[in-house]
Write a protein that holds these residues in place. Structure first.
Motif, PDB file in Angstrom:
ATOM      1  N   GLU A  16      45.479  45.363  38.344  1.00 33.77           N
ATOM      2  CA  GLU A  16      44.066  43.955  38.260  1.00 33.77           C
ATOM      3  C   GLU A  16      43.888  43.895  36.830  1.00 33.77           C
ATOM      4  O   GLU A  16      43.628  42.222  35.870  1.00 33.77           O
ATOM      5  CB  GLU A  16      43.554  44.411  39.314  1.00 33.77           C
ATOM      6  CG  GLU A  16      43.595  44.096  40.774  1.00 33.77           C
ATOM      7  CD  GLU A  16      42.350  44.215  42.127  1.00 33.77           C
ATOM      8  OE1 GLU A  16      42.588  43.320  42.934  1.00 33.77           O
ATOM      9  OE2 GLU A  16      41.708  45.280  41.174  1.00 33.77           O
ATOM     10  N   THR A  17      43.722  44.813  35.956  1.00 30.24           N
ATOM     11  CA  THR A  17      43.170  44.814  34.562  1.00 30.24           C
ATOM     12  C   THR A  17      43.930  44.544  33.670  1.00 30.24           C
ATOM     13  O   THR A  17      43.836  43.763  32.960  1.00 30.24           O
ATOM     14  CB  THR A  17      42.345  45.831  34.380  1.00 30.24           C
ATOM     15  OG1 THR A  17      41.896  46.630  35.382  1.00 30.24           O
ATOM     16  CG2 THR A  17      41.711  45.551  32.736  1.00 30.24           C
ATOM     17  N   ASP A  20      44.815  40.510  34.951  1.00 27.63           N
ATOM     18  CA  ASP A  20      43.645  39.370  34.234  1.00 27.63           C
ATOM     19  C   ASP A  20      43.940  40.236  31.897  1.00 27.63           C
ATOM     20  O   ASP A  20      43.788  37.884  31.688  1.00 27.63           O
ATOM     21  CB  ASP A  20      42.497  41.004  34.016  1.00 27.63           C
ATOM     22  CG  ASP A  20      41.710  40.223  35.274  1.00 27.63           C
ATOM     23  OD1 ASP A  20      41.944  39.860  35.813  1.00 27.63           O
ATOM     24  OD2 ASP A  20      40.921  41.140  35.947  1.00 27.63           O
ATOM     25  N   GLY A  70      44.751  38.980  39.207  1.00 28.20           N
ATOM     26  CA  GLY A  70      43.938  39.797  38.806  1.00 28.20           C
ATOM     27  C   GLY A  70      42.754  39.450  39.741  1.00 28.20           C
ATOM     28  O   GLY A  70      42.534  39.315  40.414  1.00 28.20           O
TER      29      GLY A  70
END
Length: 149
Positions: A16-17, A20, A70
């Motif tokens: 996810e990071t 992002d 993200g």
């Protein structure tokens, strides 16, 4: 001792990071004035997508379902930044936002690497991703400092 679920959760958090980060670089590429920065940000976005894909493969190897987007928080942050900076965009403002994002992703990876209970194969995937993240972070930090002088 971590369970397999703990490993999946750890790696999915990095997925996810990293997504992002890729999204942030794509936004920065659109907002940058200079062609040099647009190209750099687009290249970093592609690199981060590749890292996210490798992390997703590791989640699947562990038997989990890989995240494919993200965080909501990051999406909300981008909207806020886009509104806040709509009148003051410029390469320096964009670099400052990118560098702040790089600080965030660097911290997430450092925390994951401090976990001494990660399986060796999973650790190897995280360490490979970390090398790229650290390079991106250091490059943005250096550009930010160059623009201030």
């Amino acid at each position: 001792m971590h369970t397999n679920e703990d490993h999946i959760k750890l790696v999915n958090g990095l997925v996810e990071t990293t997504i992002d980060s890729a999204d942030g670089y794509e936004t920065a590429a659109k907002d940058a004035d200079g062609a040099r920065y647009k190209e750099l940000f687009q290249r970093r976005a592609q690199e981060r997508r590749s890292i996210a894909s490798e992390l997703q493969d590791e989640v699947r190897r562990l038997g989990g379902e890989a995240k494919d987007d993200g965080t909501l928080l990051a999406a909300a942050h981008r909207v806020f930044v886009n509104l806040k900076d709509a009148m003051t965009k410029g390469d320096e403002a964009v670099i400052n936002e990118v560098e702040a994002g790089e600080d965030h992703i660097k911290a997430k990876y450092e925390k994951a690497l401090q976990d001494g209970d990660v399986q060796p194969q999973t650790r190897a995937v995280i360490e490979k991703a970390w090398a790229s993240v650290k390079e991106g972070h250091d490059q943005m930090r250096d550009i930010k400092h160059t623009l201030k002088h």
